[in-house]
Design a protein around this motif. Structure first.
Motif, short mmCIF file in Angstrom:
data_model
loop_
_atom_site.label_atom_id
_atom_site.label_comp_id
_atom_site.label_asym_id
_atom_site.label_seq_id
_atom_site.Cartn_x
_atom_site.Cartn_y
_atom_site.Cartn_z
N SER A 130 0.91 -1.13 0.13
CA SER A 130 -0.16 0.57 -0.54
C SER A 130 1.34 1.13 0.09
N GLN A 131 0.30 2.05 -0.02
CA GLN A 131 1.17 3.69 -0.15
C GLN A 131 1.38 3.65 1.02
N ASP A 132 0.64 3.83 1.52
CA ASP A 132 1.03 3.53 3.01
C ASP A 132 2.56 2.94 3.85
N PHE A 133 2.50 2.02 2.87
CA PHE A 133 3.79 0.75 3.80
C PHE A 133 4.73 1.26 3.48
N ILE A 134 4.59 2.27 1.91
CA ILE A 134 5.73 2.70 1.32
C ILE A 134 6.28 3.93 2.49
N GLU A 135 5.33 4.68 2.79
CA GLU A 135 6.33 5.40 3.46
C GLU A 135 7.00 4.96 4.57
N GLU A 136 5.50 4.28 5.44
CA GLU A 136 6.62 4.11 6.68
C GLU A 136 8.08 3.19 6.11
N SER A 137 8.29 2.70 5.15
CA SER A 137 9.67 1.96 4.93
C SER A 137 10.44 3.20 4.78
N SER A 193 9.90 6.32 6.13
CA SER A 193 10.30 7.42 7.20
C SER A 193 11.29 6.60 8.40
N HIS A 194 10.40 5.72 8.33
CA HIS A 194 10.89 5.24 9.70
C HIS A 194 12.65 4.69 9.96
N GLN A 195 13.46 4.95 8.63
CA GLN A 195 14.65 4.36 8.82
C GLN A 195 15.47 6.23 9.31
N ASN A 196 15.79 5.37 11.09
CA ASN A 196 16.90 6.27 11.28
C ASN A 196 18.10 5.82 11.60
N TRP A 197 19.35 5.83 10.45
CA TRP A 197 20.79 5.43 10.58
C TRP A 197 21.17 5.79 11.81
N ILE A 198 22.13 5.30 12.84
CA ILE A 198 22.67 5.91 14.18
C ILE A 198 24.24 5.18 13.52
N ILE A 212 30.56 2.19 12.87
CA ILE A 212 29.21 1.41 13.39
C ILE A 212 27.99 2.43 13.13
N ILE A 213 27.23 1.37 12.60
CA ILE A 213 25.81 1.61 11.98
C ILE A 213 24.65 0.46 12.28
N TYR A 214 24.35 1.43 13.03
CA TYR A 214 22.89 0.33 13.44
C TYR A 214 21.05 1.36 13.47
N PRO A 215 20.28 0.47 13.35
CA PRO A 215 19.47 1.54 13.10
C PRO A 215 18.59 1.59 14.76
N GLY A 216 17.89 3.59 14.94
CA GLY A 216 17.37 3.88 16.12
C GLY A 216 16.44 3.08 16.36
N ASP A 217 15.73 3.32 17.24
CA ASP A 217 14.30 2.64 17.39
C ASP A 217 13.27 3.46 17.11
N TYR A 218 12.17 2.36 16.90
CA TYR A 218 10.81 2.85 16.32
C TYR A 218 9.89 1.93 16.16
N SER A 219 8.54 2.13 16.68
CA SER A 219 7.20 1.82 16.81
C SER A 219 6.11 1.62 15.45
N GLY A 220 5.97 0.86 14.60
CA GLY A 220 5.39 1.40 14.00
C GLY A 220 4.23 -0.52 14.05
N ARG A 221 3.73 0.00 12.57
CA ARG A 221 2.49 -0.98 12.29
C ARG A 221 3.17 -2.01 11.40
N TRP A 222 4.70 -1.35 10.23
CA TRP A 222 4.98 -2.92 9.67
C TRP A 222 6.13 -3.01 10.03
N PHE A 223 7.21 -1.57 10.92
CA PHE A 223 8.35 -1.96 11.08
C PHE A 223 8.13 -1.26 12.42
N ASN A 224 9.19 -2.38 13.27
CA ASN A 224 9.43 -2.00 14.96
C ASN A 224 11.26 -1.93 14.99
#
Length: 379
Positions: free
Chosen positions: A59-66, A68-73, A80-92
């Motif tokens: 869905s377009q909502d899935f594409i948008e969360e895919s 926007s949720h990415q926050n690489w630290i 070192i690269i790792y993902p920042g915390d996130y809580s969503g519908r498709w990505f956690n």
């Protein structure tokens, strides 16, 4: 005076009409002459390309969360690269690890699944990642409680994977599984920068003006075929060293040796912690001949930059001996580069990232490899 003002206004009006006609003419010619190129990864994925045609989650909502949720630290003074915390519908994401669906709350053994974005799997919801599908197989067919931990991170190579591994707690029952190869080939051969990291290199490539005004420029590129063509042309480039086959081959040899040294160092470190190490060499779009329906992936440089194909194909030829060398050193190593040779349906969303179907096949390969190595039966 009034007549002069009116005459000037008429002349300006005529010129505006002429310019508008010319602009419309240029746009009309551009629409005939140039095919539309989705001006970015998210435009392409949002168009529901072949690899998403059968995806129940699309869905377009899935594409948008895919997106926007990415926050690489990137912690200071590290690579070192790792993902920042996130809580969503498709990505956690929690504590630098993406959620593995079906993972038991506690277990005596863990599989630390470490790799680049092809392990993180931002292309699919949590339940369809390689880690979650591997967990599903373990839960179904193994009698023991094992946690699969998704430690994928965007753009990393083996040296970065090892650097991150050394910050983690590893138990003697754990299995450290590296799934990689393409990232090291990209960094060493395509970018010719063994000490950099892929995300950083990507950021260097775009002109500063384009980078600062990208949203507006992409908006124009979506609605105007002329600006679409101009944007594609102005952001495409071929690194100088990729114009010389001998340099590509030399870089591929150096990349193989650096990758081998990194894996041997990783095995020694994992053994020092009393744990088990396992390596799998990954497939990508260029580990086999292209299918007709994949041509659009290499014709759009926002998905596959110019020069990636020769860089990866030559690197794969050099990496072919890697698994055998690792095995000769007593390391559990497997080559998955031929995994998709007989797959006839679309599974790639660009030159490296796979859909839920591709991830399921990779997870099955990893599960079978774990069984062959007897890693899950040890201790």
């Amino acid at each position: 005076m009034k007549q002069m003002v009116l005459a000037g206004a008429r002349l300006l009006g005529v010129w505006l009409i002429v310019l508008a006609v010319l602009a419309l003419g240029v746009e009309a010619v551009a629409r005939v002459a140039f095919p539309y190129v989705p001006p970015g990864v998210w435009d392409y994925r949002g168009s529901r390309p072949p690899a998403y045609r059968s995806a129940s989650f699309f869905s377009q909502d899935f594409i948008e969360e895919s997106r926007s949720h990415q926050n690489w630290i990137n912690p200071p003074n590290t690579r070192i690269i790792y993902p920042g915390d996130y809580s969503g519908r498709w990505f956690n994401v929690k504590n630098g690890a993406r959620l593995t669906v079906g993972s038991p709350a506690s277990a005596d053994r863990r599989i630390l699944l470490i790799g680049s974005s092809t392990i993180y799997n931002a292309e699919v919801p949590d339940e369809f990642t390689i880690a979650s599908q591997l967990q599903k197989l373990i839960n179904r067919y193994r009698g023991e409680q094992v946690q699969v931990v998704n430690l994928g991170a965007s753009g990393v190579n083996v040296a970065q994977q090892l650097e991150r591994l050394k910050t983690l707690s590893i138990g003697p029952q754990d299995i450290v599984l590296f799934y990689d190869g393409t990232g090291d080939a990209m960094q060493g051969v395509f970018y010719a920068n063994f000490d950099g990291w892929i995300v950083g290199e990507n950021r260097k490539q775009l002109n500063n003006v384009i980078a600062r005004h990208r949203p507006a420029i992409e908006g124009l590129a979506r609605h105007s075929r002329f600006f679409n063509w101009l944007y594609a042309k102005s952001t495409n480039y071929l690194p100088e060293h990729l114009k010389h086959p001998d340099q590509i081959r030399s870089l591929a040899v150096d990349s193989r040796e650096k990758l081998l040294r990194g894996l041997l160092e990783t095995d020694a470190y994992v053994r020092s912690q009393g744990a088990t190490f396992m390596h799998v060499l990954q497939p990508d779009l260029f580990t086999r001949p292209l299918r007709d329906f994949e041509l659009s992936l290499v014709q759009n440089h926002f998905l596959t930059m110019d020069g990636i194909e020769p860089a990866l194909r030559i690197a794969h030829a050099e990496f072919a001996s890697l698994t055998g060398v690792l095995k000769s050193q007593g390391i559990d190593a497997f080559d998955a580069t031929a995994l998709f040779d007989d797959v006839t349906e679309p599974i790639y969303l660009d030159f490296a990232h796979t859909n839920d179907v591709g991830n399921r096949l990779i997870a099955k390969f990893l599960f079978d490899a774990l069984g062959k190595s007897r890693s899950l039966s040890e201790n």
